[in-house]
Scaffold this active site. Structure first.
Site, PDB file in Angstrom:
ATOM      1  N   ARG A  29      -5.737 -37.413   5.559  1.00 20.89           N
ATOM      2  CA  ARG A  29      -5.779 -38.247   4.354  1.00 20.89           C
ATOM      3  C   ARG A  29      -7.157 -38.168   3.694  1.00 20.89           C
ATOM      4  NH1 ARG A  29      -0.887 -41.426   4.813  1.00 20.89           N
ATOM      5  NH2 ARG A  29      -1.249 -41.879   2.655  1.00 20.89           N
ATOM      6  N   ARG A  33      -6.962 -43.038  -1.670  1.00 18.30           N
ATOM      7  CA  ARG A  33      -7.415 -44.234  -2.376  1.00 18.30           C
ATOM      8  C   ARG A  33      -8.867 -44.635  -2.127  1.00 18.30           C
ATOM      9  NH1 ARG A  33      -2.538 -47.904  -0.561  1.00 18.30           N
ATOM     10  NH2 ARG A  33      -2.795 -46.478   1.179  1.00 18.30           N
ATOM     11  N   ARG A  42      -4.927 -42.050 -10.486  1.00 16.03           N
ATOM     12  CA  ARG A  42      -3.752 -42.894 -10.250  1.00 16.03           C
ATOM     13  C   ARG A  42      -3.625 -44.031 -11.278  1.00 16.03           C
ATOM     14  NH1 ARG A  42      -0.213 -44.184  -8.994  1.00 16.03           N
ATOM     15  NH2 ARG A  42       0.120 -45.244  -7.012  1.00 16.03           N
ATOM     16  N   ASP A  78       3.315 -35.692  -0.176  1.00 14.63           N
ATOM     17  CA  ASP A  78       3.650 -36.761   0.764  1.00 14.63           C
ATOM     18  C   ASP A  78       4.798 -36.313   1.646  1.00 14.63           C
ATOM     19  OD1 ASP A  78       2.915 -39.757   1.221  1.00 14.63           O
ATOM     20  OD2 ASP A  78       5.069 -39.612   1.494  1.00 14.63           O
ATOM     21  N   TYR A 154      11.813 -44.016   7.999  1.00 11.60           N
ATOM     22  CA  TYR A 154      11.816 -44.529   6.624  1.00 11.60           C
ATOM     23  C   TYR A 154      13.239 -44.550   6.045  1.00 11.60           C
ATOM     24  CZ  TYR A 154       6.756 -44.479   6.690  1.00 11.60           C
ATOM     25  OH  TYR A 154       5.451 -44.744   7.005  1.00 11.60           O
TER      26      TYR A 154
HETATM   27  O1  1CP Z   1      -5.313 -35.325   1.259  1.00 11.12           O
HETATM   28  C1  1CP Z   1      -4.556 -35.990   1.967  1.00 11.12           C
HETATM   29  O2  1CP Z   1      -4.695 -36.031   3.182  1.00 11.12           O
HETATM   30  C2  1CP Z   1      -3.487 -36.814   1.330  1.00 11.12           C
HETATM   31  C3  1CP Z   1      -2.121 -36.181   1.350  1.00 11.12           C
HETATM   32  C4  1CP Z   1      -1.111 -37.092   2.052  1.00 11.12           C
HETATM   33  C5  1CP Z   1      -0.573 -36.935   3.332  1.00 11.12           C
HETATM   34  C6  1CP Z   1      -0.943 -35.883   4.346  1.00 11.12           C
HETATM   35  C7  1CP Z   1      -0.513 -38.240   1.486  1.00 11.12           C
HETATM   36  C8  1CP Z   1      -0.796 -38.794   0.148  1.00 11.12           C
HETATM   37  N1  1CP Z   1       0.436 -38.712   2.377  1.00 11.12           N
HETATM   38  C9  1CP Z   1       0.391 -37.952   3.519  1.00 11.12           C
HETATM   39  C10 1CP Z   1       1.232 -38.093   4.713  1.00 11.12           C
HETATM   40  C11 1CP Z   1       1.994 -39.357   4.936  1.00 11.12           C
HETATM   41  N2  1CP Z   1       2.648 -40.148   4.038  1.00 11.12           N
HETATM   42  C12 1CP Z   1       2.227 -39.897   6.227  1.00 11.12           C
HETATM   43  C13 1CP Z   1       1.776 -39.264   7.523  1.00 11.12           C
HETATM   44  C14 1CP Z   1       0.319 -39.469   7.774  1.00 11.12           C
HETATM   45  C15 1CP Z   1      -0.127 -40.872   8.046  1.00 11.12           C
HETATM   46  O3  1CP Z   1       0.429 -41.518   8.950  1.00 11.12           O
HETATM   47  O4  1CP Z   1      -1.076 -41.303   7.378  1.00 11.12           O
HETATM   48  C16 1CP Z   1       2.996 -41.069   6.084  1.00 11.12           C
HETATM   49  C17 1CP Z   1       3.490 -41.999   7.173  1.00 11.12           C
HETATM   50  C18 1CP Z   1       3.269 -41.210   4.691  1.00 11.12           C
HETATM   51  C19 1CP Z   1       4.115 -42.272   4.072  1.00 11.12           C
HETATM   52  C20 1CP Z   1       3.343 -42.982   3.036  1.00 11.12           C
HETATM   53  N3  1CP Z   1       3.120 -42.460   1.789  1.00 11.12           N
HETATM   54  C21 1CP Z   1       2.653 -44.206   3.140  1.00 11.12           C
HETATM   55  C22 1CP Z   1       2.576 -45.079   4.388  1.00 11.12           C
HETATM   56  C23 1CP Z   1       3.545 -46.199   4.319  1.00 11.12           C
HETATM   57  C24 1CP Z   1       3.598 -46.985   5.633  1.00 11.12           C
HETATM   58  O5  1CP Z   1       4.679 -47.022   6.233  1.00 11.12           O
HETATM   59  O6  1CP Z   1       2.573 -47.532   6.024  1.00 11.12           O
HETATM   60  C25 1CP Z   1       2.040 -44.444   1.903  1.00 11.12           C
HETATM   61  C26 1CP Z   1       1.237 -45.634   1.511  1.00 11.12           C
HETATM   62  C27 1CP Z   1       2.330 -43.315   1.075  1.00 11.12           C
HETATM   63  C28 1CP Z   1       1.856 -43.062  -0.309  1.00 11.12           C
HETATM   64  C29 1CP Z   1       0.700 -42.128  -0.350  1.00 11.12           C
HETATM   65  N4  1CP Z   1       0.752 -40.807   0.092  1.00 11.12           N
HETATM   66  C30 1CP Z   1      -0.459 -40.215  -0.132  1.00 11.12           C
HETATM   67  C31 1CP Z   1      -1.317 -41.179  -0.744  1.00 11.12           C
HETATM   68  C32 1CP Z   1      -2.728 -40.928  -1.179  1.00 11.12           C
HETATM   69  C33 1CP Z   1      -0.581 -42.367  -0.881  1.00 11.12           C
HETATM   70  C34 1CP Z   1      -1.046 -43.645  -1.561  1.00 11.12           C
HETATM   71  C35 1CP Z   1      -0.422 -43.680  -2.888  1.00 11.12           C
HETATM   72  C36 1CP Z   1      -1.231 -44.474  -3.890  1.00 11.12           C
HETATM   73  O7  1CP Z   1      -1.064 -45.702  -3.914  1.00 11.12           O
HETATM   74  O8  1CP Z   1      -1.998 -43.867  -4.630  1.00 11.12           O
END
Ligand code: 1CP
Length: 353
Positions: A29, A33, A42, A78, A154
């Site tokens: 990640r 954010r 965003r 994602d 999910y």
């Molecule tokens: O550069 C990077 O590393 C970001 C790319 C990336 C990756 C590898 C994003 C962007 N998401 C992920 C993987 C991801 N997404 C996982 C596996 C890794 C982990 O556990 O952190 C999971 C579980 C998700 C699901 C997801 N997508 C969540 C978590 C929800 C929960 O159950 O807690 C969230 C908040 C997202 C949205 C998301 N994806 C990525 C970002 C930057 C965001 C936030 C979106 C925003 O509000 O801008």
């Protein structure tokens, strides 16, 4: 010779089991954010819009590379692209987690999934890799997907959760339905990873964020075969099997069975002792595993943890087959200063062979 290594050389050398001048470094990640330009993007664009517009996905993926001496980029996307492409209608509200508009409750829901049409809907992911590859020069590039189990979490729950009881109940009550759903996720995810590799990714990571919720024998019976199903669909090259890494959050108790999945590397959760994992898997690439909370404790704490980890990496086999990373993703309140200190602590290391 070692000092002439480019970032990409260093990353590929880790997979080849070759000597390293220091561990290659990237952070789960690493875009997101906690970074100012990400927040600015965003403020103007929806989350899916960023993922599906290569210029925006590349812009946010490059931001951490401009700020920190990272050896690898990860495509901005994602894990929930896969269920969305199957028709589950995944959305992200402001500030909170994902919502699944058409969750999996019964076999009739599964019949609606568009397995044949999903790859075309995921074409944007390969385009984002192509675009990023051009922009990163001599750095390594990772693609990724979610594990079939975490995607089932999910899909069954319909949203985030602490315990994902809907998916865990489904697995026990109707294992045949759970298996069919996970097979669909595995096959679409494998197609996505193949497309990312073909577009220039050097390695792929499978995120099993919720794997640790399962006891070992359930994980072995139901999830390991799904990871293997993905890995077996990846192309091998003249350099050997595709470079694949499996991250399981909370997977310490699963460590003895993770190797059965056939992956080339394991990304260790922050609670997994590095040297115990190394003793179990002398030939696998190991990645990890600084606790992301140490970044909240400040630059000194982050640097100290990183130094201790790098010493462990060097101790057992002279520092081969290792990748420095966190034990889970960077948390939103993390400061740039803490990340910079961690990166400095890793990149100032000089291993002589
Ligand atoms: O550069 C990077 O590393 C970001 C790319 C990336 C990756 C590898 C994003 C962007 N998401 C992920 C993987 C991801 N997404 C996982 C596996 C890794 C982990 O556990 O952190 C999971 C579980 C998700 C699901 C997801 N997508 C969540 C978590 C929800 C929960 O159950 O807690 C969230 C908040 C997202 C949205 C998301 N994806 C990525 C970002 C930057 C965001 C936030 C979106 C925003 O509000 O801008």
């Amino acid at each position: 010779m070692a000092s002439l290594m480019t970032s990409r050389d260093r990353f590929l050398a880790a997979f080849a089991g070759a000597p390293l001048d220091r561990p290659p470094l990237w952070l789960m990640r690493q875009a997101g954010r906690y970074l100012p330009d990400y927040r600015a993007v965003r403020a103007q664009h929806g989350f899916w819009e960023v993922c599906k517009t290569p210029a925006l996905a590349t812009r946010v993926a490059l931001e951490p590379l401009a700020l920190f001496p990272l050896d690898a980029a990860i495509v901005f996307s994602d894990i929930l692209t896969v269920p969305d492409a199957l028709g589950l209608d995944v959305t992200f509200g402001t500030g909170d987690g994902p919502r699944v508009g058409r969750p999996l409750k019964s076999a009739a829901d599964l019949e609606q999934w568009d397995v044949a049409g999903a790859p075309a809907k995921l074409a944007f992911a390969a385009d984002a890799v192509t675009d990023l590859r051009r922009a990163i020069g001599e750095r390594a590039l990772l693609g990724f997907c979610g594990s079939p189990w975490t995607l089932l979490c999910y899909a069954a729950e319909g949203q985030g959760s602490d315990d994902f009881r809907a998916a865990r109940t489904l697995l026990l009550k109707d294992p045949a339905l759970a298996r069919r759903a996970m097979e669909a996720f595995a096959d679409v995810a494998a197609g996505l990873l193949r497309a990312q590799l073909a577009a220039g990714a050097d390695a792929v990571q499978i995120f099993d964020t919720w794997g640790g919720l399962l006891p070992r024998e359930l994980y072995r019976a139901h999830v390991v075969p799904m990871i293997r199903r993905i890995v077996e669909q990846l192309p091998s090259s003249s350099a050997g099997p595709a470079r694949s890494i499996l991250f399981v959050r909370g997977g310490q108790h699963l460590l003895p069975v993770l190797g059965e999945s056939g992956v080339a590397g394991l990304s260790l959760d922050w609670r997994t002792p590095w040297r115990e994992a190394r003793a179990l898997y002398p030939r696998l690439v190991l990645q990890g595993n600084v606790d992301p909370i140490t970044l909240l404790a400040g630059p000194d704490a982050a640097a100290a943890e990183a130094r201790a980890l790098v010493a462990d990496m060097r101790a057992d086999d002279g520092g081969r087959r290792c990748i420095a990373n966190l034990g889970h993703g960077i948390l939103p309140p993390t400061t740039v200063e803490s990340v910079a200190a961690l990166c400095r602590a890793v990149t100032e290391v000089q291993w002589s062979s």
